[in-house]
Scaffold this active site. Structure first.
Site, PDB file in Angstrom:
ATOM      1  N   HIS A   1       0.834  -1.205   0.000  1.00 30.68           N
ATOM      2  CA  HIS A   1       0.000   0.000   0.000  1.00 30.68           C
ATOM      3  C   HIS A   1       0.868   1.255   0.000  1.00 30.68           C
ATOM      4  O   HIS A   1       0.711   2.145  -0.848  1.00 30.68           O
ATOM      5  CB  HIS A   1      -0.914  -0.017   1.228  1.00 30.68           C
ATOM      6  N   GLU A   2       1.795   1.318   0.941  1.00 32.99           N
ATOM      7  CA  GLU A   2       2.644   2.508   1.025  1.00 32.99           C
ATOM      8  C   GLU A   2       3.587   2.619  -0.170  1.00 32.99           C
ATOM      9  O   GLU A   2       3.973   3.721  -0.564  1.00 32.99           O
ATOM     10  CB  GLU A   2       3.429   2.498   2.336  1.00 32.99           C
TER      11      GLU A   2
ATOM     12  N   HIS B   1       1.939   4.723  -2.776  1.00 38.91           N
ATOM     13  CA  HIS B   1       2.165   6.146  -2.517  1.00 38.91           C
ATOM     14  C   HIS B   1       3.575   6.553  -2.961  1.00 38.91           C
ATOM     15  O   HIS B   1       3.778   7.581  -3.613  1.00 38.91           O
ATOM     16  CB  HIS B   1       2.033   6.431  -1.018  1.00 38.91           C
TER      17      HIS B   1
ATOM     18  N   GLU C   1      -4.181   8.509  -2.893  1.00 37.08           N
ATOM     19  CA  GLU C   1      -4.739   7.269  -2.340  1.00 37.08           C
ATOM     20  C   GLU C   1      -5.095   6.289  -3.449  1.00 37.08           C
ATOM     21  O   GLU C   1      -5.030   5.070  -3.259  1.00 37.08           O
ATOM     22  CB  GLU C   1      -5.965   7.573  -1.482  1.00 37.08           C
TER      23      GLU C   1
END
Length: 506
Positions: free
Chosen positions: A271-272, A275, A301
């Site tokens: 997930h990160e 980003h 996001e």
């Protein structure tokens, strides 16, 4: 007699502005590293000193932005012929308007309040003690309301829209409410349909730990490299709440580890990494200029949720990843519990729970709806802060059927409000919708995309994202970037199709 002051030419004014914004960008880089350190390695005894350092740099940043001749320079700089320079000037003017709305003493007070509240939140969350956080959070809310009202008056917006505009320029509550009302209507059926579909399959039997943190960290770094993270310009660390931060060319991501659950940390890393890939893909020629920044948090996001949810929780990704995971953690890749099917069923398992960051795709929007309702009510004065735990728990029960047993599992779980990030929460679900829309468009452009993913090859996907999202930075609005990439403005249709297909078998 002194010589008359000569007004700067349009080009001189623009050049002066670029130098000043570069200086502010360098201060922002320093704040990013200080903030990362505060949340990962800083000893607790340094909290007060760090709060002062962060506040001082914040004031310096604000002072440059609101300098006495900044408005004159912005007025003197004519619209450049170059489209990127023109977009840069527009962003300069937008940021200046936000900054001029808030007096320096309020900027400093808000920064200090957030720093103190963050540290108090760590203890309050651990002890599930909302009462101990209440005075600190009350100060943050009061300062946030002051900022919101100051910006609302200056920008001609409602207080909540003024906060939202900080994170997602151009997005308004009027854009969000119809979408969230549709989600609130459709979520109960989606959740019940997903649970019913899931009952037809036995629960997966997972590998048993403990799984060494060092092995999990190595696995995480392997996956970061696989999706395209440049390890020479970033790193992976540990924090209480996973996040992506740092500075230009120094993108720091964090996760948290559990001895008996490697998937939680792994999905946090992926997930990160989404980003971070966005940050690493921004055009380097425009570093430290407003136009070179990411175009708002909904789009940000979307990148993390596209990577984690849309792609890395897919059957195709797990077909490649399962033996890599087993090898890294000392498992038997031939054993059923380490199979791609087992791991895929686990990462797509629907299970209503209390913790937002651990929620599955189907129930996650409910967590955001609750937080959106709470923060809009608090900012607009429709709810007293002392009533937050009860109101929060009531809405969780209404949407997910769960009774929150303690505040650690309720309104104390997130760092956003203690850190002053009010108006951020809706961007998560807006981002999820955009992620589905982008993934559909990427697959339409490259029909073999998921076959590449099944081989652990993310190059086609990353190249498409670089072209259609990352390299565009803030040269256009979020709506225009999404429309240009997908052929349609942001909407919930692709997201709902994705949920029904993956979780309800439709």
């Amino acid at each position: 007699m002194p010589d008359p002051v000569t007004a700067p030419s349009a080009q001189d004014a623009y050049d002066t502005l670029t130098r000043r914004f570069a200086r502010m960008g360098h201060i922002a880089n320093a704040l990013g590293i200080l903030g990362w350190d505060k949340d990962t390695m800083m000893p607790p005894g340094a909290a007060d000193s760090r709060a002062e350092s962060i506040a001082t740099l914040s004031v310096l940043h604000h002072g440059i932005m609101t300098g006495p001749d900044m408005a004159d320079l912005l007025a003197a700089a004519a619209e450049p012929a170059d489209t990127w320079q023109a977009a840069n000037l527009r962003e300069m003017r937008r940021l200046h308007a936000h900054a001029m709305a808030v007096p320096p003493d309020l900027v400093e007070a808000a920064s200090r309040a957030a720093s103190r509240c963050e540290m108090a939140w760590r203890t309050a969350r651990r002890d599930s003690d909302f009462a101990s956080l209440l005075p600190y959070l009350g100060e943050v809310l009061e300062r946030t309301r002051e900022v919101a009202h100051a910006k609302a008056a200056a920008l001609g917006l409602s207080p909540y829209d003024a906060l939202l505009d900080q994170y997602d320029p151009g997005t308004r509550q009027a854009d969000i409410d119809p979408v969230f009302e549709r989600l609130a209507t459709e979520l109960p059926g989606l959740i019940s349909g997903a649970l019913e579909h899931q009952r037809a399959h036995p629960a997966p039997t997972l590998p048993r730990g403990p799984f060494a943190t060092t092995a999990q960290a190595t696995l995480g770094q392997t996956m970061m490299r696989t999706v395209g993270f440049d390890m020479t310009r970033g790193r992976l660390d540990v924090s209480l709440h996973p996040f992506c931060g740092g500075a230009e060319d120094d993108v720091r991501i964090t996760t948290r580890y559990e001895d008996d659950d490697f998937l939680n940390a792994l999905m946090g890393v992926l997930h990160e990494s989404g980003h971070a890939l966005y940050e690493q893909g921004l055009p380097r020629a425009w570093h430290s200029q407003p136009v070179g920044a990411a175009r708002g948090m909904s789009l940000h996001e979307s990148q993390s949720l596209l990577m984690e949810m849309q792609v890395c929780r897919s059957a195709e990704f797990m077909a490649w990843a399962a033996p890599v995971i087993a090898g890294a953690l000392g498992g038997d890749a031939q054993a059923p519990e380490w199979s791609a099917d087992t791991l895929h069923r686990q990462v797509t398992r629907v299970h209503p729970g209390f913790i937002r960051v651990d929620a599955d795709e189907v129930t996650y929007p409910a967590h955001i709806l609750v937080r959106y309702e709470m923060e809009t009510a608090l900012i607009n004065g429709r709810m007293a802060l002392r009533d937050l735990p009860a109101a929060f728990n009531e809405r969780i029960h209404a949407l997910l059927g769960l009774r929150v047993p303690e505040d650690r599992l309720g309104c104390l779980q997130d760092i956003h409000w203690p850190s002053g990030s009010w108006g951020y929460f809706p961007t998560y679900t807006l981002g999820a919708m955009i992620a589905a829309q982008l993934r559909e468009a990427a697959q339409k452009a490259h029909p073999g995309l998921m076959d590449d993913i099944a081989r652990g090859d993310f190059s086609t996907l990353l190249s498409w994202l670089r072209t259609h999202v990352h390299h565009r930075a803030s040269s256009a609005s979020m709506r225009d970037i999404v429309r240009d990439a997908t052929g349609a403005p942001p909407g919930p249709e692709a997201y709902l199709r994705h949920l029904r297909h993956r979780y309800c078998g439709e």
